[in-house]
Write a protein that holds these residues in place. Structure first.
Motif, mmCIF file in Angstrom:
data_model
loop_
_atom_site.group_PDB
_atom_site.id
_atom_site.type_symbol
_atom_site.label_atom_id
_atom_site.label_comp_id
_atom_site.label_asym_id
_atom_site.label_seq_id
_atom_site.Cartn_x
_atom_site.Cartn_y
_atom_site.Cartn_z
ATOM 1 N N GLY A 295 0.824 -1.202 0.000
ATOM 2 C CA GLY A 295 0.000 0.000 0.000
ATOM 3 C C GLY A 295 0.860 1.254 0.000
ATOM 4 N N ALA A 296 1.951 1.226 0.777
ATOM 5 C CA ALA A 296 2.838 2.384 0.836
ATOM 6 C C ALA A 296 3.517 2.621 -0.510
ATOM 7 N N ALA A 297 3.911 1.554 -1.200
ATOM 8 C CA ALA A 297 4.546 1.706 -2.513
ATOM 9 C C ALA A 297 3.580 2.339 -3.510
ATOM 10 N N LEU A 298 2.351 1.904 -3.494
ATOM 11 C CA LEU A 298 1.344 2.484 -4.370
ATOM 12 C C LEU A 298 1.081 3.938 -3.970
ATOM 13 N N GLY A 299 1.057 4.214 -2.683
ATOM 14 C CA GLY A 299 0.862 5.574 -2.200
ATOM 15 C C GLY A 299 1.971 6.512 -2.649
ATOM 16 N N GLU A 300 3.202 6.027 -2.663
ATOM 17 C CA GLU A 300 4.322 6.843 -3.133
ATOM 18 C C GLU A 300 4.112 7.245 -4.591
ATOM 19 N N ARG A 301 3.640 6.330 -5.395
ATOM 20 C CA ARG A 301 3.375 6.627 -6.805
ATOM 21 C C ARG A 301 2.315 7.723 -6.936
ATOM 22 N N ILE A 302 1.304 7.641 -6.102
ATOM 23 C CA ILE A 302 0.230 8.643 -6.117
ATOM 24 C C ILE A 302 0.782 9.999 -5.668
ATOM 25 N N ARG A 303 1.600 9.995 -4.621
ATOM 26 C CA ARG A 303 2.174 11.244 -4.107
ATOM 27 C C ARG A 303 3.003 11.944 -5.167
ATOM 28 N N ARG A 304 3.743 11.168 -5.938
ATOM 29 C CA ARG A 304 4.577 11.755 -6.991
ATOM 30 C C ARG A 304 3.729 12.420 -8.078
#
Length: 96
Positions: free
Chosen positions: A2-11
């Motif tokens: 979930g955190a990895a996917l969240g990082e993509r969204i944040r970028r």
């Protein structure tokens, strides 16, 4: 995960964050839809497992979504367990 996917969204940055969040959920097999001021997921990619152990699967899914929101920096949303007859057990609401 979930955190990895969240990082993509944040970028993706603001104001694209929420739109990127919805797209990322759709890419993961969820079907995000607006529902009375909340964002509800109309299906569960883990449905077969959830039938075997709904408590475990729904809580793991909630933790996935919480990690996703935190890493994405989407502080305005909160993930909550809210099982419905159809769809996913997690719903997103605006933070009160």
């Amino acid at each position: 995960a979930g955190a990895a996917l969240g990082e993509r969204i944040r970028r993706a940055g603001r104001p694209a964050g929420v739109a990127a969040f919805r797209r990322a959920l759709a890419e993961q097999g969820f079907e995000p839809a607006d529902d009375a001021g909340a964002l509800r997921l109309r299906n569960c990619p883990f449905e077969a497992l959830a039938k075997v152990d709904p408590d475990l699967v729904c809580r793991a899914n909630l933790w996935f979504m919480e990690g996703l929101l935190e890493a994405a920096g989407l502080d305005e949303l909160v993930a909550q367990l809210d099982p419905a007859p159809e769809g996913c057990c997690v719903v997103f609401r605006g933070r009160a």
